[in-house]
Design an enzyme around this catalytic site. Structure first.
Site, PDB file in Angstrom:
ATOM      1  CG  ASP A 255      40.140  85.325  91.145  1.00  0.00           C
ATOM      2  OD1 ASP A 255      40.055  85.155  92.370  1.00  0.00           O
ATOM      3  OD2 ASP A 255      39.428  86.132  90.528  1.00  0.00           O
TER       4      ASP A 255
ATOM      5  CG  ASP B 231      34.077  85.374  94.153  1.00  0.00           C
ATOM      6  OD1 ASP B 231      34.137  85.761  95.333  1.00  0.00           O
ATOM      7  OD2 ASP B 231      33.485  84.338  93.781  1.00  0.00           O
TER       8      ASP B 231
END
Ligand SMILES: O=C(O)[C@H](O)[C@H](O)COP(=O)(O)O
Ligand SMILES: [Mg+2]
Length: 303
Positions: free
Chosen positions: A27, A29
């Site tokens: 991932d 952010d």
């Protein structure tokens, strides 16, 4: 359900954890960065995993950037990565529309609530679109808009899909157009429906919150094509061809990243505490989504 392993500070446990996997789905952010701020040790950790021969895929729900935009961001942060290693929710949605929906003219145009990332990925899949960053829509609604949206004369007859993503320029005019297309039978899709956006060491309204007004008005939620959608997992596996049992999902958000990995039956999931979720959320008795392991920040994998 077994308690997750806490890895920070335990070099032997970290090495054993990393050795279990050939592929890491990252991932972005809240794990690599918070907006423009790169978390300490991120670039070095990615280098270390590459040196160990690990395959990396960057799986972000942030639809505001395209794969090419993310390549520029990686370069600007000193992170070695290629655009082909990025699989974002805007790309996931564009691939779904072009290769699964296979819209045929005349109803093959997409009305976009979102930013350039969605537009670029639709363009890359030769999908016609309107809305998005169109400056003509960055204005107040006026009486003639009400009249011409209401009687349909302001609507493009070729729009067959409304695609909602994180839109930093949402307004009543754009919401009214999206709502009108939905009422005329357009398919309702979203890149993702995250409630919050981790940015500048804080939280802001996410794509799901920005799009909630249209969903509320229409009375139905969109089909979301970002994490935790397993359509996205299947598309990623189809493109990168990996063994799910040797793959680990690394993320900061339980209801997208960790759920994505668990429901995708990956070999493991690693929660990072620099984004949305706190350890209390998954250490609590009866917690629904529990990662395999967790660390304070990504750089802790350097031991
Ligand atoms: O609201 C959003 O779109 C999300 O918060 C955001 O983009 C999440 O990105 P990710 O953590 O999946 O990289
Ligand atoms: Mg995140």
């Amino acid at each position: 359900m077994s308690k997750p392993q806490y890895l920070t500070g335990d070099k032997a446990a970290i090495d054993a954890f990393i050795d279990k996997f050939d592929v890491f789905l990252f991932d972005c952010d809240g794990v690599l960065w918070s907006g423009e701020y790169l978390f300490p040790g991120t670039a070095e950790t990615i280098e270390m995993l590459r040196a160990k021969g690990k395959q990396l895929v960057f799986v972000t729900n942030n639809s505001t950037k395209s794969r090419a935009d993310y390549k520029k961001k990686f370069d600007s942060k000193g992170i070695t990565a290629s655009a082909e290693e990025v699989f974002g929710s805007s790309y996931s949605a564009a691939v779904y529309i072009s290769r699964i929906l296979k819209l045929q003219p005349p109803k093959n145009k997409v009305f976009v609530l979102g930013e350039t990332g969605i537009e670029q990925e639709l363009q890359a899949e030769n999908i016609p679109y309107i809305g998005g960053t169109d400056p003509a829509l960055r204005r107040d609604i006026d009486p003639s808009d009400f009249e011409h949206i209401g009687d349909g004369s302001a609507l493009d007859p070729n729009v067959g899909v409304v695609l909602a993503g994180l839109d930093f320029h949402i307004n009543y005019l754009k919401m009214s157009l999206a709502f009108a297309y939905l009422r005329k039978g357009a398919l309702y899709l979203a890149t993702n429906i995250d409630s919050t956006l981790p940015q500048a060491h804080s939280l802001f309204p996410g794509a799901g919150s920005v799009g909630a007004g249209v969903a509320k008005a229409f009375g139905k939620d969109p089909l979301a094509l970002g994490k935790p959608s397993q359509a996205m997992m299947d598309a990623i596996e189809g493109k990168f061809k990996f063994d799910r049992s040797k793959t680990c999902m690394v993320g900061d958000r339980l209801d997208t990243d960790i759920r994505f990995g668990i429901e995708g039956k990956l070999g493991g999931t690693l929660a990072v505490l620099t984004g949305v979720s706190a350890k209390e959320h998954f250490l609590a008795e009866g917690a629904e989504v529990v990662p395999t392991a967790y660390i304070d920040k990504l750089g802790d994998l350097l031991g």
